[in-house]
Design an enzyme around this catalytic site. Structure first.
Site, PDB file in Angstrom:
ATOM      1  N   GLY A   1      31.399  42.640  31.093  1.00  0.00           N
ATOM      2  CA  GLY A   1      30.562  42.497  32.287  1.00  0.00           C
ATOM      3  C   GLY A   1      29.395  41.528  32.154  1.00  0.00           C
ATOM      4  O   GLY A   1      28.403  41.657  32.873  1.00  0.00           O
TER       5      GLY A   1
ATOM      6  N   ASN B   1      29.380  38.368  33.046  1.00  0.00           N
ATOM      7  CA  ASN B   1      29.307  37.607  34.305  1.00  0.00           C
ATOM      8  C   ASN B   1      28.726  38.462  35.432  1.00  0.00           C
ATOM      9  O   ASN B   1      27.952  37.967  36.245  1.00  0.00           O
ATOM     10  CB  ASN B   1      30.689  37.076  34.697  1.00  0.00           C
ATOM     11  CG  ASN B   1      31.023  35.788  33.973  1.00  0.00           C
ATOM     12  OD1 ASN B   1      30.496  34.725  34.298  1.00  0.00           O
ATOM     13  ND2 ASN B   1      31.868  35.880  32.951  1.00  0.00           N
TER      14      ASN B   1
ATOM     15  N   MET C   1      41.161  42.294  34.297  1.00  0.00           N
ATOM     16  CA  MET C   1      42.306  41.915  33.465  1.00  0.00           C
ATOM     17  C   MET C   1      43.666  42.351  34.012  1.00  0.00           C
ATOM     18  O   MET C   1      44.631  42.409  33.255  1.00  0.00           O
ATOM     19  CB  MET C   1      42.127  42.480  32.043  1.00  0.00           C
ATOM     20  CG  MET C   1      40.847  42.058  31.370  1.00  0.00           C
ATOM     21  SD  MET C   1      40.674  40.270  31.275  1.00  0.00           S
ATOM     22  CE  MET C   1      41.669  39.973  29.831  1.00  0.00           C
ATOM     23  N   LYS C   2      43.730  42.661  35.289  1.00  0.00           N
ATOM     24  CA  LYS C   2      45.025  43.011  35.881  1.00  0.00           C
ATOM     25  C   LYS C   2      45.378  41.974  36.947  1.00  0.00           C
ATOM     26  O   LYS C   2      44.482  41.401  37.561  1.00  0.00           O
ATOM     27  CB  LYS C   2      44.935  44.385  36.560  1.00  0.00           C
ATOM     28  CG  LYS C   2      45.309  45.545  35.658  1.00  0.00           C
ATOM     29  CD  LYS C   2      44.977  46.859  36.330  1.00  0.00           C
ATOM     30  CE  LYS C   2      46.144  47.445  37.093  1.00  0.00           C
ATOM     31  NZ  LYS C   2      47.070  48.192  36.257  1.00  0.00           N
TER      32      LYS C   2
ATOM     33  N   HIS D   1      37.816  31.441  35.261  1.00  0.00           N
ATOM     34  CA  HIS D   1      38.789  31.315  34.174  1.00  0.00           C
ATOM     35  C   HIS D   1      38.160  30.432  33.092  1.00  0.00           C
ATOM     36  O   HIS D   1      37.633  29.360  33.412  1.00  0.00           O
ATOM     37  CB  HIS D   1      40.062  30.664  34.743  1.00  0.00           C
ATOM     38  CG  HIS D   1      41.166  30.521  33.759  1.00  0.00           C
ATOM     39  ND1 HIS D   1      41.885  31.595  33.289  1.00  0.00           N
ATOM     40  CD2 HIS D   1      41.675  29.428  33.144  1.00  0.00           C
ATOM     41  CE1 HIS D   1      42.798  31.163  32.430  1.00  0.00           C
ATOM     42  NE2 HIS D   1      42.696  29.855  32.322  1.00  0.00           N
TER      43      HIS D   1
HETATM   44  C1  GRF Z   1      35.109  35.549  30.859  1.00  0.00           C
HETATM   45  O1  GRF Z   1      35.274  34.641  29.801  1.00  0.00           O
HETATM   46  C2  GRF Z   1      35.864  35.117  32.097  1.00  0.00           C
HETATM   47  O2  GRF Z   1      35.963  33.720  32.229  1.00  0.00           O
HETATM   48  C3  GRF Z   1      37.238  35.714  31.872  1.00  0.00           C
HETATM   49  O3  GRF Z   1      36.990  36.941  31.251  1.00  0.00           O
HETATM   50  C4  GRF Z   1      35.734  36.906  30.558  1.00  0.00           C
HETATM   51  C5  GRF Z   1      34.936  38.047  31.084  1.00  0.00           C
HETATM   52  O4  GRF Z   1      33.738  38.228  30.378  1.00  0.00           O
HETATM   53  N1  GRF Z   1      37.985  35.788  33.101  1.00  0.00           N
HETATM   54  P1  GRF Z   1      32.638  39.226  30.928  1.00  0.00           P
HETATM   55  O5  GRF Z   1      33.302  40.594  31.094  1.00  0.00           O
HETATM   56  O6  GRF Z   1      32.111  38.692  32.234  1.00  0.00           O
HETATM   57  O7  GRF Z   1      31.565  39.259  29.863  1.00  0.00           O
END
Ligand code: GRF
Length: 187
Positions: free
Chosen positions: A12, A14, A87-88, A106
């Site tokens: 989390g 982001n 992740m799904k 991504h």
């Molecule tokens: C990030 O690197 C994003 O680009 C990818 O999954 C990761 C998620 O990281 N889709 P976080 O959970 O936001 O720390």
């Protein structure tokens, strides 16, 4: 005020960057975070969301998962659904229910690398730079229309951890910039 839902599965970071920007940065006054959704009950990002006072919702059981998820998303009626380490794969029925309203970040150029481990891919290929991609979600794997890309300079990076650190730093700024741009396009 526009409404957003953030979907996660793990750390989390982001989500935290977006929440900080909503509270105090470039997304302030642009949107509210209605809820954070996770398909994993133990996702570290859920606690982080709670620290921001954001409601959370988890569906972790597999039976009828997508049915319940679609139902919940419809009940929120968000302007934008933001995948942040979710992740799904979203099934076609959910993608079709929210046309041009689901976006993803991504950690690679989606034209070059799809699926998991984007930073590992860049590290193993010894790339001098990689591109963070923000894109609309369609029914394929990382195949939706690209909203924007930002280059990460990887020269001199001596480990995968260093590559990830540099990439995430870019992700945390770039995603909110893209979200702002997309929200401004929605009436
Ligand atoms: C990030 O690197 C994003 O680009 C990818 O999954 C990761 C998620 O990281 N889709 P976080 O959970 O936001 O720390």
């Amino acid at each position: 005020m526009k409404k957003i839902v953030i979907m996660i599965s793990g750390r989390g970071s982001n989500l935290v960057a977006i929440a900080e920007n909503v509270n105090n940065g470039i997304l302030q006054g642009e949107c509210i975070i209605q809820a954070v959704f996770s398909n994993k009950r133990n996702a570290a990002g859920l606690q982080k969301a709670e620290q921001f006072g954001i409601p959370t919702h988890v569906i972790s059981k597999t039976g009828n998962y997508n049915f319940h998820l679609l139902d919940w998303l419809r009940s929120k009626n968000p302007d934008l659904i933001i995948l942040a380490g979710y992740m799904k794969i979203l099934p076609a029925e959910i993608v079709r229910a929210f046309p041009q309203k689901i976006i993803n970040i991504h950690p690679a150029d989606t034209k070059e690398h799809q699926g998991l481990n984007g930073y590992k891919w860049a590290w193993e290929k010894k790339l001098a730079e990689t591109k963070i991609t923000v894109h609309f979600v369609d029914e394929g794997l990382d195949s939706g229309k690209i909203i924007g890309q930002r280059v990460v300079d990887l020269r001199g990076a001596e480990s995968l951890a260093e590559i990830e650190k540099r990439g995430l730093q870019v992700e945390h700024e770039f995603y909110s910039e893209c979200i702002k741009m997309i929200l401004e396009r929605i009436d």
